[in-house]
Design a protein around this motif. Structure first.
Motif, short mmCIF file in Angstrom:
data_model
loop_
_atom_site.label_atom_id
_atom_site.label_comp_id
_atom_site.label_asym_id
_atom_site.label_seq_id
_atom_site.Cartn_x
_atom_site.Cartn_y
_atom_site.Cartn_z
N LYS A 89 0.84 -1.21 0.00
CA LYS A 89 0.00 0.00 0.00
C LYS A 89 0.87 1.26 0.00
O LYS A 89 0.60 2.22 0.72
CB LYS A 89 -0.96 0.01 1.20
N GLU A 90 1.93 1.19 -0.78
CA GLU A 90 2.87 2.31 -0.95
C GLU A 90 3.43 2.80 0.39
O GLU A 90 3.63 4.00 0.61
CB GLU A 90 2.19 3.47 -1.70
N MET A 92 2.03 2.62 3.41
CA MET A 92 1.05 3.22 4.33
C MET A 92 0.85 2.37 5.60
O MET A 92 0.23 2.84 6.55
CB MET A 92 -0.30 3.40 3.63
N GLU A 93 1.35 1.13 5.60
CA GLU A 93 1.11 0.24 6.75
C GLU A 93 2.38 -0.03 7.55
O GLU A 93 2.54 -1.10 8.13
CB GLU A 93 0.51 -1.08 6.25
#
Length: 526
Positions: A89-90, A92-93
């Motif tokens: 997710k690029e 993000m997590e």
């Protein structure tokens, strides 16, 4: 109850001499009277659905692990997996990933030092990551699997090579499960796999292989606290290597592999200067080739020996390639798992000896006790076999069956009661040729029978009450001791070296376990 257990329950309920009409009336009665509420039905469906989801997830993650583990090493690099997941997710997590990794290292303390993910640890890691997401866990797992699957690419040749190697690795574990607790069969299987791979995927190179186990140095303590004893090797090397001892003050890189817990690769031994050559008959100018020394780790990631592979017999002076080194690590892991499977079974059998010794003076009406181990089948039906291991008579004399005595269901119809006990994992009482038998399962941690006791007390209809009571006590304590032995291989331990003497000590400990549990039982009665 599963199907075999339900059938066994019904057979016990109706007895042996019941007529067919009576059985049919019982079936009709059960069909009419057995009712399930809507709530019970929904609970059962949910249980089945949950079990199906768990099984599907396990298969999904195992397939993902195998795709990543291209060379069948048996583990993945934690940092590599972490680096790829950090781009999910690029990026993000990142926080969820950090928390999952922290939980993972607390569950597997050796991870922070070793940095290797076993299939089980890999599955746990992804489940921990998914649990930190806000979305549904099953959906999160699916998204992670899809992302990680597309993160690696494998050619058709690589996939075929990986498939073949995994099939060969399975043969090592199969040797452990069908050898009748013979570690020699495991040695042979490991060397066969190495030779097969060298021929098929190693440009047909000729290799030598050997296994040495760590021992406490009681022969010459001034030469180091531990030594390596070579317990097995390929046939051509036996005159030079088998039963030889490597001390710490001798040339060699094996103790470096032991101390560092990592493979040591020497591309050209003639240029190294610190290699011990066992074959003194080989001229110095012919001592050329590659050497790979792999540490053998147990389930706790402790080093207990080494697996060595070299090409000194090969005239082409080829060196090991990266994919070969990776696979040889997979062989070392498969061997370790198989080796410790044998050790565990030996410890269980070691525990049964004092159990039977305790029983016989207290239950003289018992004629014989025969101990069997369950082995997976090899035929087309894949049905299991029962291997006769120990027979003890009413004088306490024991016969340990060194030659294979295997019972197959289709060839032993009169002994079907043994297979019923194994199928159901419950006690079976029966009469065969006017002899009374009680067959009792030894259960693993999942409740399945992996061994059985066939207890015969001749023409007596039943044992005297005091003998029956002592028999029940022995069986209860033996099962408790057996469960304790099976629990002795957790993975949540810091890595250290383990000596072969500790395996011997564990075997003696297993022999004492029965008496220890019996003592605990007596204390409860006081």
């Amino acid at each position: 109850l599963n199907l075999p257990q339900f059938v066994q329950l019904m057979e016990v309920f109706v007895g042996e001499d019941v007529s067919l009409p009576t059985v049919k009336r019982l079936i009709s009665f059960i069909k009419e009277e057995y009712k399930q509420t809507g709530e019970e039905k929904m609970e059962q469906l949910e249980k089945v659905h949950r079990a199906s989801r768990v099984a599907q997830r396990k298969l999904l993650l195992e397939a993902l692990f195998e795709k990543w583990d291209n060379n069948a090493c048996g583990f993945l690099d934690l940092e590599e997996v972490d680096a790829v997941l950090s781009t999910f997710k690029e990026g993000m997590e990142q926080e969820a990933l950090r928390k999952a990794k922290q939980h993972l290292c607390s569950r597997y303390p050796w991870l922070s030092r070793v940095g290797k993910l076993s299939p089980k640890a890999f599955q746990t890691f992804l489940e921990l990551v998914a649990s930190e997401f806000t979305e549904d866990e099953d959906e999160a797992i699916d998204n992670l699997v899809e992302f990680l699957t597309t993160s690696v690419e494998r050619s058709g040749t690589e996939c075929l090579r990986s498939f073949t190697r995994r099939k060969w690795l399975h043969s090592i574990q199969q040797a452990a499960e069908t050898s009748g607790v013979s570690v020699e069969a495991v040695y042979k299987a490991a060397f066969k796999v190495l030779s097969q791979d060298a021929k098929a995927h190693g440009d047909n190179k000729k290799i030598s292989a050997y296994i040495a186990l760590l021992e406490e140095n009681q022969l010459a303590p001034e030469r180091g606290q531990t030594l390596l004893r070579y317990v097995a090797c390929t046939t051509d090397d036996a005159p030079y290597v088998l039963n030889k001892i490597l001390y710490r003050d001798m040339k060699g890189v094996s103790f470096t592999a032991v101390e560092e817990g990592k493979p040591i690769f020497v591309p050209r031994v003639q240029l190294h200067g610190n290699i011990h050559f066992w074959n003194y008959d080989r001229p110095v100018e012919e001592r050329k080739g590659s050497l790979l020394v792999l540490p053998l780790h147990d389930a706790r990631w402790r080093v207990f020996g080494i697996l060595g592979v070299d090409t000194l017999q090969d005239q082409s002076e080829t060196i090991f390639l990266t994919h070969e080194i990776g696979f040889y690590q997979g062989v070392s892991r498969a061997f370790s798992k198989a080796y410790h499977h044998i050790r565990t079974l030996k410890n269980v059998l070691q525990m049964t000896v004092p159990a039977l010794d305790w029983l016989y003076p207290r239950a003289p009406s018992i004629h014989t006790v025969t101990t069997y181990l369950v082995e997976p089948g090899k035929g087309k039906t894949r049905d299991y076999a029962l291997r006769k291991i120990i027979t003890t008579d009413n004088t306490g004399q024991k016969e340990i069956h060194s030659s294979p005595v295997l019972l197959l269901r289709k060839e032993n119809l009169l002994r079907d009661y043994l297979f019923k006990c194994t199928d159901t994992s419950v006690v079976i009482c029966t009469s065969v040729c006017r002899e009374q038998h009680i067959v009792v399962p030894l259960r693993d941690l999942s409740g399945q029978a992996f061994g059985i006791f066939d207890i015969s007390f001749g023409h007596h209809q039943k044992l005297p009450p005091h003998e029956h009571k002592d028999l029940l006590k022995m069986l209860k304590v033996a099962q408790a001791a057996c469960s304790e032995i099976l629990k002795m291989s957790p993975e949540e331990t810091e890595p250290t070296n383990v000596l072969e003497a500790e395996h011997v000590a564990n075997s003696r400990h297993a022999g004492l376990l029965f008496h220890w549990f019996m003592l605990q039982d007596l204390r409860k009665c006081v």
